[in-house]
Scaffold this motif. Structure first.
Motif, PDB file in Angstrom:
ATOM      1  N   ILE B  57      23.686 -34.828  36.175  1.00 52.80           N
ATOM      2  CA  ILE B  57      24.956 -34.421  35.070  1.00 52.80           C
ATOM      3  C   ILE B  57      24.296 -34.543  34.235  1.00 52.80           C
ATOM      4  CG2 ILE B  57      25.798 -37.204  34.719  1.00 52.80           C
ATOM      5  CD1 ILE B  57      27.983 -33.939  35.283  1.00 52.80           C
ATOM      6  N   MET B  58      23.217 -35.139  33.259  1.00 43.42           N
ATOM      7  CA  MET B  58      22.717 -34.679  31.864  1.00 43.42           C
ATOM      8  C   MET B  58      22.080 -33.034  32.119  1.00 43.42           C
ATOM      9  SD  MET B  58      23.036 -36.792  29.841  1.00 43.42           S
ATOM     10  CE  MET B  58      21.930 -36.386  29.067  1.00 43.42           C
ATOM     11  N   THR B  59      21.424 -32.826  32.988  1.00 38.50           N
ATOM     12  CA  THR B  59      21.053 -31.402  32.944  1.00 38.50           C
ATOM     13  C   THR B  59      21.933 -30.517  33.374  1.00 38.50           C
ATOM     14  OG1 THR B  59      19.434 -32.365  34.808  1.00 38.50           O
ATOM     15  CG2 THR B  59      19.398 -29.899  34.746  1.00 38.50           C
ATOM     16  N   TYR B  60      22.931 -30.236  33.672  1.00 35.44           N
ATOM     17  CA  TYR B  60      24.342 -29.842  33.026  1.00 35.44           C
ATOM     18  C   TYR B  60      25.054 -29.626  31.780  1.00 35.44           C
ATOM     19  CZ  TYR B  60      24.556 -28.768  37.886  1.00 35.44           C
ATOM     20  OH  TYR B  60      23.952 -28.689  39.838  1.00 35.44           O
ATOM     21  N   ILE B  61      24.715 -30.758  31.019  1.00 36.77           N
ATOM     22  CA  ILE B  61      25.030 -31.170  29.661  1.00 36.77           C
ATOM     23  C   ILE B  61      24.444 -30.211  28.463  1.00 36.77           C
ATOM     24  CG2 ILE B  61      25.778 -33.455  27.732  1.00 36.77           C
ATOM     25  CD1 ILE B  61      27.017 -34.701  30.440  1.00 36.77           C
ATOM     26  N   VAL B  62      23.390 -30.727  28.401  1.00 34.71           N
ATOM     27  CA  VAL B  62      22.426 -30.294  28.341  1.00 34.71           C
ATOM     28  C   VAL B  62      22.076 -28.576  28.097  1.00 34.71           C
ATOM     29  CG1 VAL B  62      19.662 -30.311  27.083  1.00 34.71           C
ATOM     30  CG2 VAL B  62      21.507 -32.644  27.835  1.00 34.71           C
ATOM     31  N   SER B  63      21.910 -28.513  28.862  1.00 39.05           N
ATOM     32  CA  SER B  63      21.952 -26.984  29.502  1.00 39.05           C
ATOM     33  C   SER B  63      22.834 -26.065  28.890  1.00 39.05           C
ATOM     34  CB  SER B  63      21.293 -26.864  30.871  1.00 39.05           C
ATOM     35  OG  SER B  63      21.853 -26.954  31.543  1.00 39.05           O
ATOM     36  N   GLY B  64      24.047 -26.720  28.556  1.00 40.81           N
ATOM     37  CA  GLY B  64      25.105 -26.239  28.629  1.00 40.81           C
ATOM     38  C   GLY B  64      24.958 -26.346  27.020  1.00 40.81           C
ATOM     39  N   ILE B  65      24.473 -27.281  26.683  1.00 43.26           N
ATOM     40  CA  ILE B  65      24.633 -27.250  24.925  1.00 43.26           C
ATOM     41  C   ILE B  65      23.648 -26.159  24.253  1.00 43.26           C
ATOM     42  CG2 ILE B  65      23.751 -28.188  22.647  1.00 43.26           C
ATOM     43  CD1 ILE B  65      25.099 -31.660  24.682  1.00 43.26           C
ATOM     44  N   LEU B  66      22.584 -26.412  25.357  1.00 42.60           N
ATOM     45  CA  LEU B  66      21.655 -25.527  25.155  1.00 42.60           C
ATOM     46  C   LEU B  66      22.078 -23.802  24.794  1.00 42.60           C
ATOM     47  CD1 LEU B  66      18.385 -26.602  25.984  1.00 42.60           C
ATOM     48  CD2 LEU B  66      19.035 -26.818  23.725  1.00 42.60           C
ATOM     49  N   ILE B  67      22.294 -24.179  26.341  1.00 46.89           N
ATOM     50  CA  ILE B  67      22.625 -22.605  26.581  1.00 46.89           C
ATOM     51  C   ILE B  67      24.054 -21.753  25.035  1.00 46.89           C
ATOM     52  CG2 ILE B  67      24.318 -20.843  28.372  1.00 46.89           C
ATOM     53  CD1 ILE B  67      22.969 -22.478  30.299  1.00 46.89           C
ATOM     54  N   TYR B  68      25.359 -23.010  25.001  1.00 42.30           N
ATOM     55  CA  TYR B  68      25.886 -22.625  24.119  1.00 42.30           C
ATOM     56  C   TYR B  68      25.172 -22.152  22.208  1.00 42.30           C
ATOM     57  CZ  TYR B  68      29.985 -22.847  21.100  1.00 42.30           C
ATOM     58  OH  TYR B  68      30.758 -22.805  19.466  1.00 42.30           O
ATOM     59  N   ILE B  69      23.969 -23.110  22.781  1.00 45.43           N
ATOM     60  CA  ILE B  69      23.861 -22.782  20.854  1.00 45.43           C
ATOM     61  C   ILE B  69      22.283 -21.030  20.781  1.00 45.43           C
ATOM     62  CG2 ILE B  69      21.842 -23.446  19.705  1.00 45.43           C
ATOM     63  CD1 ILE B  69      22.976 -26.437  19.791  1.00 45.43           C
ATOM     64  N   PHE B  70      22.162 -21.158  22.006  1.00 44.23           N
ATOM     65  CA  PHE B  70      21.309 -19.931  22.077  1.00 44.23           C
ATOM     66  C   PHE B  70      21.682 -18.948  22.353  1.00 44.23           C
ATOM     67  CE2 PHE B  70      17.593 -23.654  21.716  1.00 44.23           C
ATOM     68  CZ  PHE B  70      17.474 -23.677  20.571  1.00 44.23           C
ATOM     69  N   VAL B  71      22.596 -18.775  23.475  1.00 44.78           N
ATOM     70  CA  VAL B  71      23.053 -17.509  24.182  1.00 44.78           C
ATOM     71  C   VAL B  71      24.062 -17.182  23.488  1.00 44.78           C
ATOM     72  CG1 VAL B  71      23.660 -16.145  26.639  1.00 44.78           C
ATOM     73  CG2 VAL B  71      21.553 -17.876  26.061  1.00 44.78           C
ATOM     74  N   PHE B  72      25.031 -17.762  23.112  1.00 42.67           N
ATOM     75  CA  PHE B  72      25.924 -16.988  22.701  1.00 42.67           C
ATOM     76  C   PHE B  72      26.059 -17.561  21.113  1.00 42.67           C
ATOM     77  CE2 PHE B  72      27.139 -18.270  27.185  1.00 42.67           C
ATOM     78  CZ  PHE B  72      27.818 -17.276  27.872  1.00 42.67           C
ATOM     79  N   GLN B  73      25.482 -18.196  20.465  1.00 38.31           N
ATOM     80  CA  GLN B  73      25.900 -18.342  19.370  1.00 38.31           C
ATOM     81  C   GLN B  73      24.992 -17.657  18.478  1.00 38.31           C
ATOM     82  OE1 GLN B  73      28.071 -20.099  16.744  1.00 38.31           O
ATOM     83  NE2 GLN B  73      29.882 -19.685  19.435  1.00 38.31           N
ATOM     84  N   LEU B  74      23.627 -18.070  18.714  1.00 37.93           N
ATOM     85  CA  LEU B  74      22.564 -16.914  18.864  1.00 37.93           C
ATOM     86  C   LEU B  74      21.656 -16.385  18.957  1.00 37.93           C
ATOM     87  CD1 LEU B  74      20.804 -21.146  16.434  1.00 37.93           C
ATOM     88  CD2 LEU B  74      22.161 -18.686  15.665  1.00 37.93           C
ATOM     89  N   PHE B  75      22.145 -15.157  19.641  1.00 40.84           N
ATOM     90  CA  PHE B  75      22.290 -14.423  20.261  1.00 40.84           C
ATOM     91  C   PHE B  75      21.461 -13.585  20.172  1.00 40.84           C
ATOM     92  CE2 PHE B  75      22.245 -10.311  23.232  1.00 40.84           C
ATOM     93  CZ  PHE B  75      21.787 -10.530  24.526  1.00 40.84           C
ATOM     94  N   TRP B  76      21.374 -13.164  18.593  1.00 37.37           N
ATOM     95  CA  TRP B  76      20.893 -12.075  17.950  1.00 37.37           C
ATOM     96  C   TRP B  76      19.576 -12.641  17.270  1.00 37.37           C
ATOM     97  CZ3 TRP B  76      19.909 -14.133  13.123  1.00 37.37           C
ATOM     98  CH2 TRP B  76      20.313 -14.899  12.272  1.00 37.37           C
ATOM     99  N   LEU B  77      18.872 -13.917  17.614  1.00 42.94           N
ATOM    100  CA  LEU B  77      18.057 -13.916  17.030  1.00 42.94           C
ATOM    101  C   LEU B  77      17.374 -14.914  18.131  1.00 42.94           C
ATOM    102  CD1 LEU B  77      16.259 -15.462  14.430  1.00 42.94           C
ATOM    103  CD2 LEU B  77      17.383 -17.453  14.801  1.00 42.94           C
ATOM    104  N   PHE B  78      17.550 -14.732  18.959  1.00 44.45           N
ATOM    105  CA  PHE B  78      16.842 -15.415  20.273  1.00 44.45           C
ATOM    106  C   PHE B  78      16.430 -14.829  21.409  1.00 44.45           C
ATOM    107  CE2 PHE B  78      17.072 -16.720  25.088  1.00 44.45           C
ATOM    108  CZ  PHE B  78      16.174 -17.933  25.116  1.00 44.45           C
ATOM    109  N   THR B  79      17.131 -13.555  21.321  1.00 42.99           N
ATOM    110  CA  THR B  79      16.893 -12.045  21.986  1.00 42.99           C
ATOM    111  C   THR B  79      15.555 -12.144  21.118  1.00 42.99           C
ATOM    112  OG1 THR B  79      18.862 -11.693  22.755  1.00 42.99           O
ATOM    113  CG2 THR B  79      16.913  -9.817  23.533  1.00 42.99           C
ATOM    114  N   PRO B  80      15.269 -11.214  20.150  1.00 46.53           N
ATOM    115  CA  PRO B  80      13.606 -11.053  19.926  1.00 46.53           C
ATOM    116  C   PRO B  80      12.673 -12.184  20.126  1.00 46.53           C
ATOM    117  CG  PRO B  80      16.150 -10.719  18.094  1.00 46.53           C
ATOM    118  CD  PRO B  80      16.042 -11.596  19.292  1.00 46.53           C
ATOM    119  N   ALA B  81      13.768 -13.321  19.736  1.00 48.30           N
ATOM    120  CA  ALA B  81      12.009 -14.721  19.668  1.00 48.30           C
ATOM    121  C   ALA B  81      11.626 -14.395  21.016  1.00 48.30           C
ATOM    122  CB  ALA B  81      13.002 -15.682  19.440  1.00 48.30           C
ATOM    123  N   TYR B  82      12.734 -14.262  21.984  1.00 49.77           N
ATOM    124  CA  TYR B  82      12.229 -14.547  23.461  1.00 49.77           C
ATOM    125  C   TYR B  82      10.957 -13.001  23.969  1.00 49.77           C
ATOM    126  CZ  TYR B  82      12.578 -14.514  28.988  1.00 49.77           C
ATOM    127  OH  TYR B  82      12.217 -15.132  30.038  1.00 49.77           O
TER     128      TYR B  82
END
Lengths: 136, 114
Positions: B57-82
């Protein structure tokens, strides 16, 4: 809303302070995300070395606290950031630049480097003259 | 002819910036591409977290937090970095660097022509 109300409510400091606070929010969010990622790397490292169990969990928590929340956190996070840059292959980019040395010059005439437009047109004129003589 | 240090570096920076910012422009133009990119990044983050934490269950929680931060909030920063990570990680930076004018492929091909 009329123009006078807009002008009266306009605060020049908003133009400076609001983007600054937005940037700080973004930076704090980025730092939080990076801290979670670093915690994951710590978990991976400790589990890879010592397996599972309660002592390992305590070790992860202690290491996570020391590396992310104590006074030493800036040092560890900076080192981790540099480590991430290295393992993602940025050293390869630097090595490529050092090997290729694109700033060292494109070669001169003595080295047989790039052909300029003037040289190219002169050579083309010579070739055409030879062709004219040959096919006459 | 000496190129100097700055022109090739500015060219390299320009090429890297172009490759880094291209997905952002495409995502801005085509909303479908935006969602495909977000789904792809979510899968990548989830698989990264699952590889470390396992399937709990920790996997879902942590990946949810990371997805919210990097994909939905910081998409403009994460895409060039990737994209930068892809260029450097797959070794495509070598092609860009050796293609620059200087002692790279451009000069060698110039020598071969003569």
């Amino acid at each position: 809303m009329d123009l006078w109300t807009i002008l009266a409510s306009w605060n020049p400091l908003d133009w400076i302070l609001k983007p600054a606070t937005d940037i700080m929010d973004t930076v704090n969010l980025l730092i939080l995300g990076f801290k979670i990622v670093i915690l994951l790397f710590i978990v991976q490292f400790v589990r890879g070395r010592f397996g599972g169990g309660p002592i390992v969990t305590i070790l992860i928590l202690v290491l996570g606290y020391v590396m992310l929340f104590s006074n030493l956190a800036p040092i560890f996070t900076t080192a981790m950031f540099i480590y991430l840059f290295i393992i993602f292959g940025f050293s390869m980019l630097v090595m490529d630049l050092v090997i290729a040395k694109p700033w060292a010059g494109g070669g001169g005439e003595e080295e047989g480097g790039h052909t300029t437009g003037k040289e190219y047109s002169e050579r083309l004129a010579k070739t055409r003259a030879v062709q004219r003589r040959f096919f006459r | 002819m000496k190129m100097g240090f700055l022109p090739p570096m500015i060219l390299l920076l320009f090429i890297l910036l172009f490759v880094m910012l291209l997905p952002l422009f495409l995502a801005k133009i085509f909303p479908e591409f935006d969602w495909i990119l977000k789904a792809y990044f979510s899968i990548i983050i989830f698989s990264f977290v699952r590889r470390i934490l396992g399937g709990g269950i920790m996997t879902y929680i942590v990946s949810g937090i990371l997805i919210y931060i990097f994909v939905f909030q910081l998409f403009w920063l994460f895409t060039p970095a990737y994209m930068l990570f892809l260029i450097v990680g797959l070794g495509l930076s070598g092609i860009i660097v050796f293609g620059l004018p200087g002692r790279g492929m451009g000069r060698r091909s110039g020598v071969a022509r003569q």
